[in-house]
Write an enzyme that holds these catalytic residues in place. Structure first.
Site, mmCIF file in Angstrom:
data_model
loop_
_atom_site.group_PDB
_atom_site.id
_atom_site.type_symbol
_atom_site.label_atom_id
_atom_site.label_comp_id
_atom_site.label_asym_id
_atom_site.label_seq_id
_atom_site.Cartn_x
_atom_site.Cartn_y
_atom_site.Cartn_z
ATOM 1 N N GLU A 136 -7.403 86.316 -31.016
ATOM 2 C CA GLU A 136 -6.159 85.847 -31.656
ATOM 3 C C GLU A 136 -6.279 85.867 -33.179
ATOM 4 O OE1 GLU A 136 -3.586 85.875 -29.944
ATOM 5 O OE2 GLU A 136 -4.494 85.766 -27.959
ATOM 6 N N CYS A 170 -15.171 96.237 -31.958
ATOM 7 C CA CYS A 170 -15.779 97.565 -31.972
ATOM 8 C C CYS A 170 -15.849 98.014 -33.445
ATOM 9 C CB CYS A 170 -14.957 98.546 -31.137
ATOM 10 S SG CYS A 170 -13.377 99.011 -31.871
HETATM 11 ZN ZN LIG Z 1 -3.750 90.158 -27.957
HETATM 12 ZN ZN LIG Z 2 -11.623 97.738 -31.037
#
Ligand SMILES: [Zn+2]
Ligand SMILES: [Zn+2]
Length: 185
Positions: A136, A170
């Site tokens: 979030e 990532c």
């Molecule tokens: Zn989301």
């Molecule tokens: Zn990502």
């Protein structure tokens, strides 16, 4: 100056959850500090949908938003609730955020193993809370959902998705976070 993000308990949220979250978040976000806000907010009464027995996440988010704009020293505020929350078109949500914006909210209700009839597991619970909080807060920095299922920005449709992903971004998402954090400072 380092960006600062406030963690705000709303309603019955557990203080230890926020303290653990504070430490976890600091390991994920670059150039950001986290602080647990001493006085939490009560759960807004109008957020309760009596028919569903759940709370409206949009109403809680707007309360967090109103609080966040008053706290000029904070880059954003993450509200943590214990109640089960939903948005009108979904059965439930793990959280919701302004994208981009100053406010986010997560619910710990469906992150507890007990919710799925499993024995309590604090480590697993804390890991799930961290993942949803990072997700979030990623939205507040303008990040959209990521197609990589291991990335924390992958959409969680169920607890299986949450358990599958890491609490980290990532490489591609991390780059966006780093750029965004630096632009907002
Ligand atoms: Zn989301
Ligand atoms: Zn990502």
């Amino acid at each position: 100056m380092t960006a600062k993000i406030g963690l705000l308990a709303i309603g019955q949220a557990d203080a230890t959850v926020l303290l653990e979250l504070k430490d976890g978040l600091a390991t994920v976000f670059p150039d950001t500090t986290f602080a647990v806000i001493d006085a939490g907010l009560p759960m807004p009464r109008r957020a309760l949908d009596k028919n569903r027995g759940q709370h409206r996440s949009d109403i809680i988010l707007s309360e967090v938003q109103a609080y966040a704009v008053k706290r000029k020293n904070l880059r954003s505020v993450l509200g943590v609730v214990d109640a089960d929350i939903f948005v009108s078109e979904l059965n439930f949500v793990f959280g919701e955020a302004a994208c981009p914006g100053k406010a986010a909210v997560i619910s710990t209700s469906r992150l507890k193993p007990e919710f799925y009839g499993e024995p309590p597991n604090n480590e697993l619970f804390a890991e799930r809370v961290l993942k949803e909080a990072v997700h979030e807060l990623g939205h507040t920095l303008g990040l959209k959902h990521c197609t990589r299922s291991s990335c924390v920005m992958h959409f969680s449709n169920s607890i299986f998705d949450t358990d599958r992903k890491q609490s980290a971004f990532c490489d591609e998402c991390y780059l966006k976070v780093a750029l965004s954090v630096n632009n907002l400072r």
